[in-house]
Design a protein around this motif. Sequence first.
Motif, PDB file in Angstrom:
ATOM      1  N   ALA A 115      28.120  64.902 -11.780  1.00 32.46           N
ATOM      2  CA  ALA A 115      28.402  63.567 -11.253  1.00 32.46           C
ATOM      3  C   ALA A 115      27.098  62.893 -10.835  1.00 32.46           C
ATOM      4  CB  ALA A 115      29.351  63.661 -10.062  1.00 32.46           C
ATOM      5  N   CYS A 116      27.052  61.605 -11.026  1.00 34.82           N
ATOM      6  CA  CYS A 116      25.890  60.811 -10.644  1.00 34.82           C
ATOM      7  C   CYS A 116      25.821  60.720  -9.114  1.00 34.82           C
ATOM      8  CB  CYS A 116      26.021  59.413 -11.242  1.00 34.82           C
ATOM      9  SG  CYS A 116      24.714  58.268 -10.736  1.00 34.82           S
ATOM     10  N   PRO A 117      24.628  60.894  -8.528  1.00 33.38           N
ATOM     11  CA  PRO A 117      24.516  60.787  -7.073  1.00 33.38           C
ATOM     12  C   PRO A 117      24.615  59.347  -6.563  1.00 33.38           C
ATOM     13  CG  PRO A 117      22.359  61.145  -8.026  1.00 33.38           C
ATOM     14  CD  PRO A 117      23.359  61.254  -9.152  1.00 33.38           C
ATOM     15  N   HIS A 118      24.582  58.376  -7.475  1.00 26.61           N
ATOM     16  CA  HIS A 118      24.634  56.964  -7.090  1.00 26.61           C
ATOM     17  C   HIS A 118      26.037  56.388  -7.226  1.00 26.61           C
ATOM     18  CE1 HIS A 118      20.257  57.071  -7.025  1.00 26.61           C
ATOM     19  NE2 HIS A 118      20.332  57.708  -8.184  1.00 26.61           N
ATOM     20  N   CYS A 119      26.590  56.466  -8.455  1.00 25.96           N
ATOM     21  CA  CYS A 119      27.907  55.846  -8.704  1.00 25.96           C
ATOM     22  C   CYS A 119      29.032  56.879  -8.757  1.00 25.96           C
ATOM     23  CB  CYS A 119      27.873  55.035  -9.997  1.00 25.96           C
ATOM     24  SG  CYS A 119      27.754  56.016 -11.519  1.00 25.96           S
ATOM     25  N   HIS A 120      28.684  58.173  -8.750  1.00 23.26           N
ATOM     26  CA  HIS A 120      29.629  59.304  -8.721  1.00 23.26           C
ATOM     27  C   HIS A 120      30.469  59.417  -9.989  1.00 23.26           C
ATOM     28  CE1 HIS A 120      28.258  59.728  -4.661  1.00 23.26           C
ATOM     29  NE2 HIS A 120      28.594  58.473  -4.436  1.00 23.26           N
ATOM     30  N   ARG A 121      30.055  58.751 -11.070  1.00 25.90           N
ATOM     31  CA  ARG A 121      30.732  58.900 -12.357  1.00 25.90           C
ATOM     32  C   ARG A 121      30.324  60.218 -12.997  1.00 25.90           C
ATOM     33  NH1 ARG A 121      31.940  53.669 -15.090  1.00 25.90           N
ATOM     34  NH2 ARG A 121      32.846  52.476 -13.393  1.00 25.90           N
ATOM     35  N   ARG A 122      31.237  60.802 -13.743  1.00 27.31           N
ATOM     36  CA  ARG A 122      30.954  62.058 -14.441  1.00 27.31           C
ATOM     37  C   ARG A 122      30.105  61.787 -15.682  1.00 27.31           C
ATOM     38  NH1 ARG A 122      34.909  66.290 -12.954  1.00 27.31           N
ATOM     39  NH2 ARG A 122      33.982  67.418 -14.677  1.00 27.31           N
ATOM     40  N   ASN A 123      29.141  62.648 -15.932  1.00 31.50           N
ATOM     41  CA  ASN A 123      28.276  62.570 -17.098  1.00 31.50           C
ATOM     42  C   ASN A 123      28.311  63.900 -17.823  1.00 31.50           C
ATOM     43  OD1 ASN A 123      26.112  60.049 -16.953  1.00 31.50           O
ATOM     44  ND2 ASN A 123      26.953  60.584 -14.968  1.00 31.50           N
ATOM     45  N   ARG A 124      28.251  63.861 -19.158  1.00 28.91           N
ATOM     46  CA  ARG A 124      28.118  65.083 -19.963  1.00 28.91           C
ATOM     47  C   ARG A 124      26.701  65.111 -20.500  1.00 28.91           C
ATOM     48  NH1 ARG A 124      32.481  67.278 -23.684  1.00 28.91           N
ATOM     49  NH2 ARG A 124      31.282  66.215 -25.270  1.00 28.91           N
ATOM     50  N   LEU A 125      26.106  66.297 -20.413  1.00 33.66           N
ATOM     51  CA  LEU A 125      24.702  66.425 -20.751  1.00 33.66           C
ATOM     52  C   LEU A 125      24.449  67.814 -21.298  1.00 33.66           C
ATOM     53  CD1 LEU A 125      21.876  64.972 -20.207  1.00 33.66           C
ATOM     54  CD2 LEU A 125      21.894  66.175 -18.040  1.00 33.66           C
ATOM     55  N   ALA A 126      23.614  67.927 -22.309  1.00 32.75           N
ATOM     56  CA  ALA A 126      23.229  69.243 -22.814  1.00 32.75           C
ATOM     57  C   ALA A 126      22.434  69.956 -21.715  1.00 32.75           C
ATOM     58  CB  ALA A 126      22.388  69.099 -24.073  1.00 32.75           C
ATOM     59  N   ALA A 127      22.740  71.214 -21.464  1.00 36.10           N
ATOM     60  CA  ALA A 127      22.080  71.962 -20.384  1.00 36.10           C
ATOM     61  C   ALA A 127      20.568  71.949 -20.525  1.00 36.10           C
ATOM     62  CB  ALA A 127      22.612  73.389 -20.340  1.00 36.10           C
ATOM     63  N   GLU A 128      20.060  71.988 -21.744  1.00 40.70           N
ATOM     64  CA  GLU A 128      18.601  72.006 -21.921  1.00 40.70           C
ATOM     65  C   GLU A 128      17.943  70.668 -21.575  1.00 40.70           C
ATOM     66  OE1 GLU A 128      20.665  71.723 -25.929  1.00 40.70           O
ATOM     67  OE2 GLU A 128      20.683  73.180 -24.324  1.00 40.70           O
ATOM     68  N   ARG A 129      18.735  69.634 -21.353  1.00 40.27           N
ATOM     69  CA  ARG A 129      18.186  68.325 -20.956  1.00 40.27           C
ATOM     70  C   ARG A 129      18.130  68.130 -19.440  1.00 40.27           C
ATOM     71  NH1 ARG A 129      20.732  63.533 -22.611  1.00 40.27           N
ATOM     72  NH2 ARG A 129      18.888  62.632 -21.682  1.00 40.27           N
ATOM     73  N   LEU A 130      18.612  69.103 -18.664  1.00 39.93           N
ATOM     74  CA  LEU A 130      18.661  68.949 -17.211  1.00 39.93           C
ATOM     75  C   LEU A 130      17.294  68.649 -16.599  1.00 39.93           C
ATOM     76  CD1 LEU A 130      21.176  71.699 -16.068  1.00 39.93           C
ATOM     77  CD2 LEU A 130      21.483  69.215 -15.998  1.00 39.93           C
ATOM     78  N   ASP A 131      16.253  69.275 -17.112  1.00 40.20           N
ATOM     79  CA  ASP A 131      14.929  69.073 -16.517  1.00 40.20           C
ATOM     80  C   ASP A 131      14.130  67.964 -17.206  1.00 40.20           C
ATOM     81  OD1 ASP A 131      14.485  70.403 -18.862  1.00 40.20           O
ATOM     82  OD2 ASP A 131      13.223  71.969 -17.994  1.00 40.20           O
TER      83      ASP A 131
ATOM     84  N   ASN B 167      34.524  60.645  -2.977  1.00 34.59           N
ATOM     85  CA  ASN B 167      33.652  61.056  -4.079  1.00 34.59           C
ATOM     86  C   ASN B 167      33.393  62.567  -4.147  1.00 34.59           C
ATOM     87  OD1 ASN B 167      31.907  61.338  -1.896  1.00 34.59           O
ATOM     88  ND2 ASN B 167      30.775  59.483  -2.368  1.00 34.59           N
ATOM     89  N   PHE B 168      33.959  63.331  -3.245  1.00 34.65           N
ATOM     90  CA  PHE B 168      33.697  64.775  -3.187  1.00 34.65           C
ATOM     91  C   PHE B 168      34.126  65.495  -4.465  1.00 34.65           C
ATOM     92  CE2 PHE B 168      34.695  69.164  -2.208  1.00 34.65           C
ATOM     93  CZ  PHE B 168      33.559  69.571  -1.519  1.00 34.65           C
ATOM     94  N   ASN B 169      35.345  65.247  -4.931  1.00 33.88           N
ATOM     95  CA  ASN B 169      35.875  65.984  -6.079  1.00 33.88           C
ATOM     96  C   ASN B 169      35.073  65.776  -7.359  1.00 33.88           C
ATOM     97  OD1 ASN B 169      37.870  67.247  -4.622  1.00 33.88           O
ATOM     98  ND2 ASN B 169      39.413  65.719  -5.103  1.00 33.88           N
ATOM     99  N   ALA B 170      34.502  64.596  -7.549  1.00 34.96           N
ATOM    100  CA  ALA B 170      33.700  64.341  -8.748  1.00 34.96           C
ATOM    101  C   ALA B 170      32.537  65.325  -8.831  1.00 34.96           C
ATOM    102  CB  ALA B 170      33.184  62.911  -8.749  1.00 34.96           C
ATOM    103  N   HIS B 171      31.958  65.657  -7.691  1.00 31.88           N
ATOM    104  CA  HIS B 171      30.821  66.583  -7.648  1.00 31.88           C
ATOM    105  C   HIS B 171      31.294  68.036  -7.605  1.00 31.88           C
ATOM    106  CE1 HIS B 171      27.674  63.510  -7.107  1.00 31.88           C
ATOM    107  NE2 HIS B 171      28.640  62.836  -6.520  1.00 31.88           N
ATOM    108  N   ALA B 172      32.322  68.317  -6.834  1.00 34.68           N
ATOM    109  CA  ALA B 172      32.792  69.705  -6.661  1.00 34.68           C
ATOM    110  C   ALA B 172      33.415  70.264  -7.936  1.00 34.68           C
ATOM    111  CB  ALA B 172      33.795  69.787  -5.513  1.00 34.68           C
ATOM    112  N   ASN B 173      34.016  69.425  -8.760  1.00 33.78           N
ATOM    113  CA  ASN B 173      34.676  69.887  -9.978  1.00 33.78           C
ATOM    114  C   ASN B 173      33.748  69.911 -11.192  1.00 33.78           C
ATOM    115  OD1 ASN B 173      37.144  70.288  -8.686  1.00 33.78           O
ATOM    116  ND2 ASN B 173      37.718  68.156  -8.956  1.00 33.78           N
ATOM    117  N   ALA B 174      32.497  69.552 -11.008  1.00 36.04           N
ATOM    118  CA  ALA B 174      31.537  69.514 -12.110  1.00 36.04           C
ATOM    119  C   ALA B 174      31.065  70.916 -12.478  1.00 36.04           C
ATOM    120  CB  ALA B 174      30.351  68.639 -11.715  1.00 36.04           C
TER     121      ALA B 174
END
Length: 146
Positions: A8-24, A48-55
């Motif tokens: 989840a985005c720390p600003h708008c709390h929307r869920r994002n999908r991302l390749a793990a190798e792109r995290l850094d 906004n808790f669940n958006a982050h906790a369920n990620a």
Amino acid sequence: MSEPITLACPHCHRRNRLAAERLDQTPRCGACKESLFIGAPVDLGTANFNAHANADLPLVVDFWASWCGPCKQFAPVFTQAAGTAEPRARLAKVDTEAAQELAARFAIRSIPTLLIMHKGKEVARLNGALPPAEFQRWLTNNLPGL
């Protein structure tokens, strides 16, 4: 290429999908275009808790209150850890006075209480504040891998 992960985005709390190798690689939110990692804890509440906790990205939560002495002492340790834990985990703070329903949901009986959430499940819990080295050790020993 690995399976994409959700976070989840720390600003708008929307869920994002991302390749793990792109995290850094300084990823940005697809909705608001802000950075997905800010190097600081995110303030969470009921909305906004669940958006982050369920990620898929592990979430380390500090349940605290403004009147709590140990919480105030631990706050700089937690903030500093956010800079080093990202992008392996998101660190968040939940004010138990403002989000009483979250405190009740997780049976928070003393503060500070630290939880690690991963994919909607609690995977570790610690009551009380820790010095920086011990907190880092607790994170290392308890953070699930991606």
